[in-house]
Write a protein that holds these residues in place. Structure first.
Motif, PDB file in Angstrom:
ATOM      1  N   LEU A 243      -6.898  -4.674  -6.299  1.00 16.90           N
ATOM      2  CA  LEU A 243      -7.364  -5.862  -5.598  1.00 16.90           C
ATOM      3  C   LEU A 243      -8.334  -5.381  -4.523  1.00 16.90           C
ATOM      4  CD1 LEU A 243      -6.656  -8.927  -5.734  1.00 16.90           C
ATOM      5  CD2 LEU A 243      -5.097  -8.544  -3.839  1.00 16.90           C
TER       6      LEU A 243
ATOM      7  N   MET B 265      -3.821  -7.399   2.304  1.00 17.28           N
ATOM      8  CA  MET B 265      -2.443  -6.965   2.565  1.00 17.28           C
ATOM      9  C   MET B 265      -2.451  -5.544   3.129  1.00 17.28           C
ATOM     10  SD  MET B 265       0.817  -6.826  -0.008  1.00 17.28           S
ATOM     11  CE  MET B 265       1.776  -5.320  -0.108  1.00 17.28           C
ATOM     12  N   PRO B 266      -1.770  -5.333   4.258  1.00 19.73           N
ATOM     13  CA  PRO B 266      -1.678  -3.961   4.776  1.00 19.73           C
ATOM     14  C   PRO B 266      -0.812  -3.113   3.834  1.00 19.73           C
ATOM     15  CG  PRO B 266      -0.673  -5.562   6.311  1.00 19.73           C
ATOM     16  CD  PRO B 266      -1.009  -6.301   5.065  1.00 19.73           C
TER      17      PRO B 266
ATOM     18  N   CYS C 124       9.141  -7.102   2.071  1.00 20.46           N
ATOM     19  CA  CYS C 124       8.154  -8.056   1.590  1.00 20.46           C
ATOM     20  C   CYS C 124       8.415  -9.484   2.051  1.00 20.46           C
ATOM     21  CB  CYS C 124       8.101  -8.073   0.056  1.00 20.46           C
ATOM     22  SG  CYS C 124       8.249  -6.453  -0.714  1.00 20.46           S
TER      23      CYS C 124
ATOM     24  N   VAL D 187       2.142  -1.927   3.528  1.00 24.45           N
ATOM     25  CA  VAL D 187       3.416  -2.069   4.243  1.00 24.45           C
ATOM     26  C   VAL D 187       4.404  -0.967   3.866  1.00 24.45           C
ATOM     27  CG1 VAL D 187       3.188  -4.547   4.555  1.00 24.45           C
ATOM     28  CG2 VAL D 187       4.333  -3.674   2.519  1.00 24.45           C
TER      29      VAL D 187
ATOM     30  N   ALA E 208      -8.371  -6.125  -0.597  1.00 20.25           N
ATOM     31  CA  ALA E 208      -7.099  -6.826  -0.346  1.00 20.25           C
ATOM     32  C   ALA E 208      -6.818  -6.917   1.153  1.00 20.25           C
ATOM     33  CB  ALA E 208      -5.950  -6.102  -1.032  1.00 20.25           C
TER      34      ALA E 208
ATOM     35  N   CYS F 201       6.627 -11.719   4.684  1.00 17.54           N
ATOM     36  CA  CYS F 201       5.346 -12.383   4.415  1.00 17.54           C
ATOM     37  C   CYS F 201       5.369 -13.222   3.141  1.00 17.54           C
ATOM     38  CB  CYS F 201       4.230 -11.354   4.272  1.00 17.54           C
ATOM     39  SG  CYS F 201       3.790 -10.522   5.806  1.00 17.54           S
ATOM     40  N   HIS F 202       6.076 -12.751   2.113  1.00 16.92           N
ATOM     41  CA  HIS F 202       6.034 -13.431   0.812  1.00 16.92           C
ATOM     42  C   HIS F 202       7.329 -14.188   0.524  1.00 16.92           C
ATOM     43  CE1 HIS F 202       2.394 -11.460  -0.677  1.00 16.92           C
ATOM     44  NE2 HIS F 202       2.862 -10.314  -0.221  1.00 16.92           N
TER      45      HIS F 202
ATOM     46  N   TRP G 103       0.154  -4.840 -13.642  1.00 16.51           N
ATOM     47  CA  TRP G 103      -0.733  -5.084 -12.498  1.00 16.51           C
ATOM     48  C   TRP G 103       0.029  -4.914 -11.187  1.00 16.51           C
ATOM     49  CZ3 TRP G 103      -1.531  -7.845  -8.127  1.00 16.51           C
ATOM     50  CH2 TRP G 103      -2.835  -7.867  -7.624  1.00 16.51           C
TER      51      TRP G 103
ATOM     52  N   LEU H 252       5.331 -15.069  -4.519  1.00 11.80           N
ATOM     53  CA  LEU H 252       5.316 -14.076  -5.611  1.00 11.80           C
ATOM     54  C   LEU H 252       6.230 -14.442  -6.790  1.00 11.80           C
ATOM     55  CD1 LEU H 252       5.193 -10.660  -3.667  1.00 11.80           C
ATOM     56  CD2 LEU H 252       3.303 -12.004  -4.569  1.00 11.80           C
TER      57      LEU H 252
ATOM     58  N   ILE I 282      11.052  -2.504  -7.449  1.00 18.07           N
ATOM     59  CA  ILE I 282      10.491  -3.773  -6.961  1.00 18.07           C
ATOM     60  C   ILE I 282       9.793  -4.518  -8.108  1.00 18.07           C
ATOM     61  CG2 ILE I 282       8.651  -4.784  -5.534  1.00 18.07           C
ATOM     62  CD1 ILE I 282       9.636  -3.557  -3.228  1.00 18.07           C
TER      63      ILE I 282
ATOM     64  N   GLN J 154      -5.911 -15.092   4.908  1.00 15.71           N
ATOM     65  CA  GLN J 154      -5.291 -16.007   3.949  1.00 15.71           C
ATOM     66  C   GLN J 154      -3.778 -15.824   3.985  1.00 15.71           C
ATOM     67  OE1 GLN J 154      -6.074 -14.701  -0.162  1.00 15.71           O
ATOM     68  NE2 GLN J 154      -6.972 -12.933   0.860  1.00 15.71           N
TER      69      GLN J 154
ATOM     70  N   PRO K  89       0.480 -14.900  -0.746  1.00 15.86           N
ATOM     71  CA  PRO K  89       0.898 -15.838  -1.793  1.00 15.86           C
ATOM     72  C   PRO K  89       2.386 -15.737  -2.125  1.00 15.86           C
ATOM     73  CG  PRO K  89      -0.315 -13.991  -2.745  1.00 15.86           C
ATOM     74  CD  PRO K  89      -0.389 -13.828  -1.267  1.00 15.86           C
TER      75      PRO K  89
ATOM     76  N   LEU L 244      10.627  -8.199  -9.409  1.00 14.17           N
ATOM     77  CA  LEU L 244       9.646  -9.294  -9.462  1.00 14.17           C
ATOM     78  C   LEU L 244       9.461  -9.802 -10.894  1.00 14.17           C
ATOM     79  CD1 LEU L 244       6.954  -8.159  -6.849  1.00 14.17           C
ATOM     80  CD2 LEU L 244       8.612 -10.027  -6.645  1.00 14.17           C
TER      81      LEU L 244
HETATM   82  C1  HEC Z   1       2.353  -8.212   6.544  1.00  9.32           C
HETATM   83  C2  HEC Z   1       2.407  -9.200   5.498  1.00  9.32           C
HETATM   84  C3  HEC Z   1       2.719  -8.708   4.082  1.00  9.32           C
HETATM   85  C4  HEC Z   1       3.808  -7.986   3.680  1.00  9.32           C
HETATM   86  C5  HEC Z   1       4.973  -7.478   4.510  1.00  9.32           C
HETATM   87  C6  HEC Z   1       3.670  -7.834   2.245  1.00  9.32           C
HETATM   88  N1  HEC Z   1       2.530  -8.446   1.800  1.00  9.32           N
HETATM   89 FE1  HEC Z   1       1.919  -8.593  -0.123  1.00  9.32          FE
HETATM   90  N2  HEC Z   1       0.271  -9.630   0.468  1.00  9.32           N
HETATM   91  C7  HEC Z   1      -0.017  -9.982   1.774  1.00  9.32           C
HETATM   92  C8  HEC Z   1      -1.289 -10.693   1.800  1.00  9.32           C
HETATM   93  C9  HEC Z   1      -1.995 -11.247   3.035  1.00  9.32           C
HETATM   94  C10 HEC Z   1      -1.729 -10.768   0.455  1.00  9.32           C
HETATM   95  C11 HEC Z   1      -3.015 -11.398  -0.069  1.00  9.32           C
HETATM   96  C12 HEC Z   1      -3.974 -10.261  -0.338  1.00  9.32           C
HETATM   97  C13 HEC Z   1      -5.335 -10.698  -0.815  1.00  9.32           C
HETATM   98  O1  HEC Z   1      -5.406 -11.557  -1.714  1.00  9.32           O
HETATM   99  O2  HEC Z   1      -6.336 -10.158  -0.290  1.00  9.32           O
HETATM  100  C14 HEC Z   1      -0.713 -10.094  -0.351  1.00  9.32           C
HETATM  101  C15 HEC Z   1      -0.782  -9.937  -1.724  1.00  9.32           C
HETATM  102  C16 HEC Z   1       0.203  -9.390  -2.528  1.00  9.32           C
HETATM  103  C17 HEC Z   1       0.176  -9.306  -3.968  1.00  9.32           C
HETATM  104  C18 HEC Z   1      -0.950  -9.818  -4.862  1.00  9.32           C
HETATM  105  C19 HEC Z   1      -0.663 -11.242  -5.260  1.00  9.32           C
HETATM  106  C20 HEC Z   1      -1.772 -11.785  -6.087  1.00  9.32           C
HETATM  107  O3  HEC Z   1      -1.476 -12.298  -7.179  1.00  9.32           O
HETATM  108  O4  HEC Z   1      -2.926 -11.696  -5.650  1.00  9.32           O
HETATM  109  C21 HEC Z   1       1.324  -8.688  -4.382  1.00  9.32           C
HETATM  110  C22 HEC Z   1       1.779  -8.391  -5.801  1.00  9.32           C
HETATM  111  C23 HEC Z   1       2.059  -8.369  -3.185  1.00  9.32           C
HETATM  112  N3  HEC Z   1       1.367  -8.808  -2.080  1.00  9.32           N
HETATM  113  C24 HEC Z   1       3.278  -7.719  -3.189  1.00  9.32           C
HETATM  114  C25 HEC Z   1       3.958  -7.354  -2.038  1.00  9.32           C
HETATM  115  C26 HEC Z   1       5.189  -6.607  -2.058  1.00  9.32           C
HETATM  116  C27 HEC Z   1       5.921  -6.142  -3.322  1.00  9.32           C
HETATM  117  C28 HEC Z   1       5.551  -6.430  -0.773  1.00  9.32           C
HETATM  118  C29 HEC Z   1       6.751  -5.660  -0.249  1.00  9.32           C
HETATM  119  C30 HEC Z   1       6.789  -4.269  -0.598  1.00  9.32           C
HETATM  120  C31 HEC Z   1       4.548  -7.082   0.063  1.00  9.32           C
HETATM  121  N4  HEC Z   1       3.594  -7.626  -0.746  1.00  9.32           N
HETATM  122  C32 HEC Z   1       4.584  -7.146   1.456  1.00  9.32           C
HETATM  123  C33 HEC Z   1       0.736  -9.717   2.902  1.00  9.32           C
HETATM  124  C34 HEC Z   1       1.912  -9.000   2.905  1.00  9.32           C
END
Ligand code: HEC
Length: 248
Positions: free
Chosen positions: A145, A150-151, A51, A153, A148, A54-55, A122, A111, A203, A106, A109, A207
């Motif tokens: 979401l 986010m791929p 994570c 991952v 969303a 990106c985060h 959630w 976290l 996880i 975008q 965000p 968090l």
């Molecule tokens: C390749 C980049 C990428 C990776 C790696 C990634 N994320 Fe994300 N994540 C995003 C993006 C972009 C968004 C925004 C999504 C949207 O709002 O449409 C997001 C949104 C989120 C959100 C929602 C936050 C909110 O309040 O809206 C959570 C929770 C989250 N990610 C958790 C994780 C976790 C846990 C991992 C690791 C397992 C992870 N992400 C890995 C790109 C990534």
């Protein structure tokens, strides 16, 4: 006293169902366990691997995590930190947010407070409900979401699934309110569904800890405060007796 208790009971009784109902939709029940250090540590290591590209977790320092969950310094440096970082640093992401905005529409965000703002339920449900959606650029969508960016991952670990046709069925596992949506796997991942669920729990625990690192101490302190108040009862009673002894 009894009237007050009764009133408090009525008010709480009226509020509780409202706060539960606010979750709505496909939200699954999950109560995080932030006192389970082994789980928080696994969650932290997985967060760094999957994570943190990106985060960020801007409000958490590596050092705080290590102290709260008894991670020895060498393991901290080896497993959780990237080479250029120091234990006092905050957990930042290497991804430049402008480029991220271009890639995902975008910036991902921070976290730090998500588990508190959105709730652990959630976050857990979000990570459990990625499903295949060919209309999306990422190939997946999410029940928590919608749309969303986010791929998925963790797709290679969980596998890929589609939402099963028809109404979600009641969970027969005896969890009561734990009513998950129904999915069908179209591609298996490296983990079994059970192992993936444990991965998500770790996880989510991490968090939830990150969103309030002081919670453990607050709970420990709370016990002492209660004990203190409890010991104070007989003393206050004695003082009262002494105070009123000459009044007839
Ligand atoms: C390749 C980049 C990428 C990776 C790696 C990634 N994320 Fe994300 N994540 C995003 C993006 C972009 C968004 C925004 C999504 C949207 O709002 O449409 C997001 C949104 C989120 C959100 C929602 C936050 C909110 O309040 O809206 C959570 C929770 C989250 N990610 C958790 C994780 C976790 C846990 C991992 C690791 C397992 C992870 N992400 C890995 C790109 C990534």
């Amino acid at each position: 006293m009894t009237v007050r208790h009764l009133l408090a009971g009525l008010v709480l009784g009226a509020i509780a169902p409202l706060s539960l109902a606010a979750g709505g939709g496909a939200l699954m029940d999950y109560t995080p366990d932030v006192s389970n250090s082994a789980s928080v540590q696994r969650g932290a290591a997985n967060f760094m691997n999957y994570c943190s590209g990106c985060h960020s977790l801007r409000f958490l320092r590596y050092q705080t995590l290590a102290e709260d969950h008894e991670v020895p310094e060498d393991l901290l440096a080896e497993n959780l930190m990237f080479t250029s970082e120091k234990p006092g640093d905050h957990i930042l992401t290497a991804m430049p947010s402008e480029a991220a905005t271009g890639w995902f529409g975008q910036a991902p965000p921070d976290l730090s407070l998500t588990a508190r703002a959105r709730g652990a339920d959630w976050v857990y449900s979000f990570l459990m409900t990625f499903y295949v959606d060919p209309s999306k650029a990422t190939g997946v969508n999410n029940l928590q979401l919608k749309g969303a960016s986010m791929p998925h991952v963790l797709g290679h670990l969980e596998g890929y699934k589609v939402v099963a046709e028809g109404e979600p069925k009641e969970d027969k596992g005896g969890h009561g309110a734990h009513k998950g949506p129904e999915f069908e796997y179209v591609q298996a991942g490296a983990l079994t569904p059970k192992e993936y669920e444990a991965f998500v729990r770790d996880i989510t625990n991490f968090l939830s800890y990150a969103a309030e690192p002081g919670a453990k101490e607050r709970h420990a302190l709370g016990r002492w405060v209660l004990l203190y108040l409890f010991l104070l009862i007989p003393l206050t009673w004695l003082i009262k007796k002494e105070y009123w002894k000459d009044v007839h």
